[in-house]
Design a protein around this motif. Structure first.
Motif, PDB file in Angstrom:
ATOM      1  N   ARG A 241       0.892  -1.350  -0.028  1.00 53.30           N
ATOM      2  CA  ARG A 241      -0.139  -0.047   0.049  1.00 53.30           C
ATOM      3  C   ARG A 241       0.940   1.234   0.024  1.00 53.30           C
ATOM      4  O   ARG A 241       1.852   1.406   0.798  1.00 53.30           O
ATOM      5  N   LYS A 242       0.454   2.241  -0.924  1.00 48.30           N
ATOM      6  CA  LYS A 242       0.998   3.428  -1.087  1.00 48.30           C
ATOM      7  C   LYS A 242       0.220   4.466  -1.118  1.00 48.30           C
ATOM      8  O   LYS A 242      -0.520   4.740  -1.910  1.00 48.30           O
ATOM      9  N   ASP A 243       0.012   5.195   0.090  1.00 50.52           N
ATOM     10  CA  ASP A 243      -1.040   6.269   0.272  1.00 50.52           C
ATOM     11  C   ASP A 243      -2.508   5.686  -0.353  1.00 50.52           C
ATOM     12  O   ASP A 243      -2.872   4.725   0.383  1.00 50.52           O
ATOM     13  N   ASP A 244      -3.114   6.288  -1.128  1.00 48.99           N
ATOM     14  CA  ASP A 244      -4.344   5.833  -1.541  1.00 48.99           C
ATOM     15  C   ASP A 244      -4.348   4.655  -2.613  1.00 48.99           C
ATOM     16  O   ASP A 244      -5.417   4.173  -3.400  1.00 48.99           O
ATOM     17  N   SER A 245      -3.066   4.246  -3.055  1.00 48.63           N
ATOM     18  CA  SER A 245      -2.988   3.208  -4.059  1.00 48.63           C
ATOM     19  C   SER A 245      -2.352   1.650  -3.538  1.00 48.63           C
ATOM     20  O   SER A 245      -2.025   1.815  -2.670  1.00 48.63           O
ATOM     21  N   VAL A 246      -2.653   0.897  -4.494  1.00 48.51           N
ATOM     22  CA  VAL A 246      -2.055  -0.441  -3.918  1.00 48.51           C
ATOM     23  C   VAL A 246      -1.116  -0.857  -5.191  1.00 48.51           C
ATOM     24  O   VAL A 246      -1.652  -0.938  -6.353  1.00 48.51           O
ATOM     25  N   VAL A 247       0.264  -1.133  -4.940  1.00 46.46           N
ATOM     26  CA  VAL A 247       1.031  -1.622  -5.856  1.00 46.46           C
ATOM     27  C   VAL A 247       1.082  -3.124  -5.921  1.00 46.46           C
ATOM     28  O   VAL A 247       1.331  -3.726  -4.861  1.00 46.46           O
ATOM     29  N   VAL A 248       0.602  -3.593  -7.228  1.00 44.60           N
ATOM     30  CA  VAL A 248       0.611  -5.314  -7.216  1.00 44.60           C
ATOM     31  C   VAL A 248       1.783  -5.684  -8.291  1.00 44.60           C
ATOM     32  O   VAL A 248       1.817  -5.077  -9.342  1.00 44.60           O
ATOM     33  N   MET A 249       2.676  -6.662  -8.058  1.00 47.78           N
ATOM     34  CA  MET A 249       3.464  -7.182  -8.910  1.00 47.78           C
ATOM     35  C   MET A 249       3.153  -8.714  -8.999  1.00 47.78           C
ATOM     36  O   MET A 249       2.911  -9.360  -7.997  1.00 47.78           O
ATOM     37  N   ASN A 250       2.968  -9.278 -10.113  1.00 51.00           N
ATOM     38  CA  ASN A 250       2.877 -10.557 -10.471  1.00 51.00           C
ATOM     39  C   ASN A 250       3.906 -11.370 -10.717  1.00 51.00           C
ATOM     40  O   ASN A 250       4.760 -11.366 -11.702  1.00 51.00           O
ATOM     41  N   HIS A 251       4.222 -12.147  -9.685  1.00 46.60           N
ATOM     42  CA  HIS A 251       5.417 -13.139  -9.584  1.00 46.60           C
ATOM     43  C   HIS A 251       5.267 -14.516 -10.132  1.00 46.60           C
ATOM     44  O   HIS A 251       5.925 -15.625  -9.976  1.00 46.60           O
ATOM     45  N   ARG A 252       3.840 -14.653 -10.369  1.00 42.91           N
ATOM     46  CA  ARG A 252       3.196 -16.032 -10.792  1.00 42.91           C
ATOM     47  C   ARG A 252       3.689 -16.240 -12.323  1.00 42.91           C
ATOM     48  O   ARG A 252       4.211 -15.511 -12.869  1.00 42.91           O
ATOM     49  N   GLN A 253       3.373 -17.553 -12.681  1.00 46.91           N
ATOM     50  CA  GLN A 253       3.978 -17.911 -13.944  1.00 46.91           C
ATOM     51  C   GLN A 253       2.728 -17.706 -15.135  1.00 46.91           C
ATOM     52  O   GLN A 253       3.101 -17.718 -16.228  1.00 46.91           O
TER      53      GLN A 253
END
Length: 305
Positions: A241-253
């Motif tokens: 979580r960063k302020d009012d946003s959410v950073v998502v990173m996909n490590h799946r295949q």
């Protein structure tokens, strides 16, 4: 030996057998998932995941790492047997299995269909399930013959009936001749999703009176994640979580879908994206899976050539 004495002995012996079976019996559909990483979707909207340890009184999902909650760290989540009615689905994602788990799954699948002792055990179980009503009715008749002669057993018909039902249930579960012929075959099953019934295909692996086990199928898996200020990785998905946003990173295949109230976002493997949300986020996975459904949630509708 009088009929009353015989009846009392039958009741006590049956009670002991039922007590033992209750203490050791585990649903065979759930047993197929024991020792594997699973995702459990609950009807209240909660999602939990971990490696399943199954007991006769419920299941424990062991987390891959301790989870901090308040002032303590949690290492697992318990679902008691009387809470199974709140389970919507139990998923095993094939891409999340390591080599040892893949071999274990393949062996279980092979033995369940071709093993001689498995076939004999299934025949015995089906026999007891098929004659369930007959056994219960026989116990009723037995009690009925001596009830007029004894005030001890008078009015105990319902108790004896329940005891007889429990005895046969724990030996074999319900027998369904239609489903029995479809084990190991590809079928079409219907699932109620988002207000309508939708069809999916898969292989019927097993069934009990409470659950259906479908393998090699594809149906959306939804997980709910709670973003925090520090980076966390859940099921190969990194969130922060960063302020009012959410950073998502996909490590799946494989790609994942982020569901929010206003739009959907597709993240390919290795891709990162900031989503403007202030609450929890829901991730949808679409991969080949094995799944155990409560029979109240899914029905087998068609056979497939």
């Amino acid at each position: 030996m009088t009929s009353l004495t015989i009846t009392i002995i039958v009741i006590f012996v049956t009670a002991f057998v039922v007590a033992y079976l209750k203490a050791t019996w585990r649903d065979r559909c759930l047993k197929d998932l024991e020792g594997f990483p699973v995702i459990i979707s609950l009807k209240d909207g909660k999602t939990v995941w971990g490696t399943m340890n199954l007991e006769s009184t419920g299941m424990l999902l062991r987390y891959s790492r301790p989870h901090k909650s308040g002032s303590h760290f949690e290492t697992g989540f318990i679902i008691y047997k009387n809470e199974y009615a709140g389970v919507k689905a139990i998923y095993r994602i094939l891409s999340d299995l390591d080599d040892a788990q893949r071999k274990k799954r393949e062996m279980k699948t092979l033995l369940s269909r071709s093993g001689f002792f498995i076939a004999v055990r299934r025949m015995i179980r089906n026999f007891f399930a098929a004659v369930r009503d007959g056994v219960v009715e026989s116990m009723k008749l037995l009690i009925g013959q001596v009830t007029p002669k004894s005030s001890v057993l008078s009015g105990k018909d319902k108790y004896v009936s329940r005891m007889g039902e429990s005895f046969v249930d724990y030996i074999g579960n319900s027998y369904d001749p239609l489903l029995e012929k479809l084990i190991g075959r590809r079928v079409v099953y219907e699932r109620f999703e988002e207000g309508s019934w939708r069809e999916h295909t898969g292989i019927l692996q097993n069934y009990t009176k409470d659950f259906l086990e479908i393998i090699n199928t594809s149906t959306p898996v939804h997980i709910t994640l709670s973003p925090r200020r520090s980076k966390n990785i859940h099921l190969g998905i990194e969130i922060e979580r960063k302020d009012d946003s959410v950073v998502v990173m996909n490590h799946r295949q494989t790609s994942i879908k982020i569901l929010s109230s206003d739009e959907e976002h597709i993240l390919e493997p290795g891709q990162k994206k900031a989503i403007n949300v202030s609450e929890n986020i829901t991730i949808e996975l679409n991969e080949e899976i094995d799944v155990v459904f409560p029979r109240s949630e899914v029905i087998v509708r068609h056979t497939v050539d």
